[in-house]
Design a protein around this motif. Structure first.
Motif, short mmCIF file in Angstrom:
data_model
loop_
_atom_site.label_atom_id
_atom_site.label_comp_id
_atom_site.label_asym_id
_atom_site.label_seq_id
_atom_site.Cartn_x
_atom_site.Cartn_y
_atom_site.Cartn_z
N ASP A 317 0.86 -1.17 0.00
CA ASP A 317 0.00 0.00 0.00
C ASP A 317 0.91 1.23 0.00
O ASP A 317 1.56 1.54 1.00
CB ASP A 317 -0.91 0.02 1.23
N VAL A 318 0.94 1.93 -1.11
CA VAL A 318 1.88 3.02 -1.31
C VAL A 318 1.15 4.36 -1.21
O VAL A 318 0.07 4.54 -1.78
CB VAL A 318 2.57 2.92 -2.69
N THR A 319 1.75 5.29 -0.47
CA THR A 319 1.23 6.65 -0.38
C THR A 319 2.30 7.60 -0.92
O THR A 319 3.42 7.63 -0.42
CB THR A 319 0.90 7.03 1.08
N ILE A 320 1.93 8.37 -1.94
CA ILE A 320 2.85 9.32 -2.56
C ILE A 320 2.61 10.70 -1.96
O ILE A 320 1.48 11.21 -1.99
CB ILE A 320 2.66 9.39 -4.08
N VAL A 321 3.65 11.30 -1.39
CA VAL A 321 3.53 12.63 -0.79
C VAL A 321 4.59 13.55 -1.42
O VAL A 321 5.70 13.12 -1.70
CB VAL A 321 3.68 12.61 0.74
N LEU A 322 4.20 14.79 -1.62
CA LEU A 322 5.11 15.78 -2.21
C LEU A 322 5.86 16.50 -1.11
O LEU A 322 5.26 16.95 -0.13
CB LEU A 322 4.31 16.78 -3.04
N ILE A 323 7.17 16.63 -1.25
CA ILE A 323 7.98 17.46 -0.36
C ILE A 323 8.80 18.40 -1.21
O ILE A 323 9.30 18.02 -2.27
CB ILE A 323 8.89 16.63 0.58
N LYS A 324 8.94 19.66 -0.76
CA LYS A 324 9.71 20.61 -1.55
C LYS A 324 10.37 21.69 -0.73
O LYS A 324 11.11 22.50 -1.26
CB LYS A 324 8.81 21.25 -2.61
N ASN A 325 10.09 21.74 0.58
CA ASN A 325 10.70 22.74 1.45
C ASN A 325 10.65 22.23 2.89
O ASN A 325 9.98 21.22 3.17
CB ASN A 325 10.01 24.10 1.30
N PRO A 326 11.34 22.88 3.81
CA PRO A 326 11.41 22.35 5.18
C PRO A 326 10.05 22.25 5.86
O PRO A 326 9.77 21.24 6.52
CB PRO A 326 12.32 23.36 5.90
#
Length: 449
Positions: A317-326
């Motif tokens: 079960d995969v969850t894709i999350v966006l990260i781009k800053n602290p």
């Protein structure tokens, strides 16, 4: 419509037809880019028939746009949007060119806009409302410091003093600018306003707009957000039009909370996403959508492009999350801390233009706090995997597996030791991952539009 605009529209629509119907590829950026080449002001005539709502800020634009679109579709039949996050001039132009509004009521365009593009987009689209989510340090190579970013946004808003500004009042930077516009404020009132605290030493955006003194807080939610006040004058957070009055339950897959004493739920985790829901709620009420209609919209489980998108990959079960800053990375970690099941984390770092070419932000993200979660394994990858590998190692996780080749990331997911896998990725790494998942049949190409 001028001859030049007509030609630009024809070329844009023709290229979209070739891409979508012949080559079976999505995307609105190329049609928009071609149209702008012919007529830089092609959107001006297109926008005349729309009520336009522009959504901007550092974090949360895509989810806020998707939720707002859902909310408005509860009442209105004619709502278009740019669902994939293509939020610069060419992407927005492509969206407007290829939209096919239904006959009847005046259509509404709900558009996510890159902060640096607000002025030019607003100039052509003449918005009915601006929605402001937050401003944090992000892509310093493009935006500069947060006050520079905000000034870019203000240049667009100042063109239309009659447009309503719907703003996150918990973010003190939005109290700068002395805008004459009508305003709607949303935020959190889930705690007693009786404390007196200051933000952690490395928090940006905590200067009072009246005299640049350090703000104090009755309570804080995260980063520089909360119920702030000044000790040098009478400045404080304005009264809220709509407020979170209670947090009922937060999990990685849903958040349950009260708005002005009434229960709501969104099918996505993380306290930070409640702010996005509040923005959508505020827009809905501004546009005459009822509370019951908004509640129904929130409880839809439609996936959002790359934002806590749930995908089944084999038995994972995969969850894709966006990260781009602290700030965003820290909030993703906080969301993962609500997961009571063991999980693996794959972190992917790219540094292309759309990600921000400066990767120094990873040193301000609190990866050390992953120790307080149920994480069982961590690995790194992406085009800048070496930078992230060193950062994770310095956070106390020693030598970890690396995934240099993103074309093999699906195999890496399948090899993780836990059933649940989070993939935290920067924007272009997320796109590369989704392409691999699409090729292997785990996801479809389209998302909510």
């Amino acid at each position: 419509m001028s001859l030049r605009s007509s030609l630009a529209t024809f070329v844009g629509n023709s290229s979209h037809f070739v891409l979508k119907d012949i080559l079976h590829r999505g995307g609105t950026s190329l049609p928009g880019k071609l149209a702008i080449k012919i007529d830089p002001n092609v959107m001006t005539s297109l926008a005349e028939k729309y009520d336009v709502i522009l959504i901007t800020g550092t974090n949360g634009k895509t989810l806020t746009t998707a939720l707002t679109t859902r909310v408005l579709r509860e009442k209105y039949n004619n709502v278009i949007t740019n669902p994939s996050g293509s939020n610069m001039m060419q992407g927005i132009t492509g969206t407007m060119l290829t939209a096919k509004p239904k006959a009847g009521e005046k259509p509404i365009a709900v558009l996510e806009v890159d902060e640096a593009n607000v002025e030019e987009v607003a100039r052509q689209l003449k918005p009915k409302a601006f929605v402001l989510t937050n401003i944090f340090r992000d892509q310093l190579d493009r935006y500069g410091e947060i006050y520079t970013t905000y000034e870019k946004i203000l240049k667009g808003i100042r063109l239309f003093p009659e447009a309503t500004v719907i703003a996150n009042a918990d973010s003190p930077i939005f109290m700068r600018g002395n805008l004459p516009n009508p305003k709607v404020y949303y935020g959190f009132n889930h705690e007693e306003a009786s404390g007196d605290m200051r933000a952690p030493y490395n928090t940006d955006g905590v200067l009072s707009p009246t005299d640049d003194s350090i703000l104090h807080y009755h309570f804080m939610t995260f980063a520089n957000q909360g119920y702030y006040f000044s000790k040098t004058d009478d400045f404080k957070r304005p009264e809220l039009d709509y407020a979170i009055t209670k947090l009922n339950k937060l999990t990685p897959s849903y958040s349950n909370f009260d708005i002005d004493g009434k229960p709501f739920q969104i099918e996505i985790g993380g306290q930070y996403n409640i702010y996005n829901a509040m923005a959508a709620y505020s827009v809905g009420r501004f546009m005459g959508v009822s509370e019951s209609q908004i509640k129904h919209a929130f409880e839809s489980n439609a996936q959002i492009f790359g934002r806590q998108e749930a995908v089944k990959v084999g038995d994972k079960d995969v969850t894709i999350v966006l990260i781009k800053n602290p700030v965003g990375a820290n909030q993703v970690i906080q969301m993962m801390s609500t997961d009571d099941q063991p999980f693996s984390l794959i972190a992917l770092l790219n540094a292309n233009y759309a990600d921000g070419i400066d990767t120094s932000w990873i040193w301000d993200a609190d990866f050390e706090s992953l120790a307080d979660t149920n994480m069982q394994a961590i690995s790194t990858g992406g085009e800048r995997y070496k930078d992230l590998y060193v950062r994770i190692k310095m956070a106390g996780y020693g030598d970890q597996p690396v995934h240099e080749d993103l074309t093999k990331i699906v195999e890496a997911i399948e090899a993780q030791p836990t059933e649940h896998v989070y993939v935290a990725a920067t924007y272009t790494a997320m796109l590369q991952l989704r392409e691999q998942l699409k090729q292997k049949g785990y996801i479809k190409s389209g998302m909510e539009g």
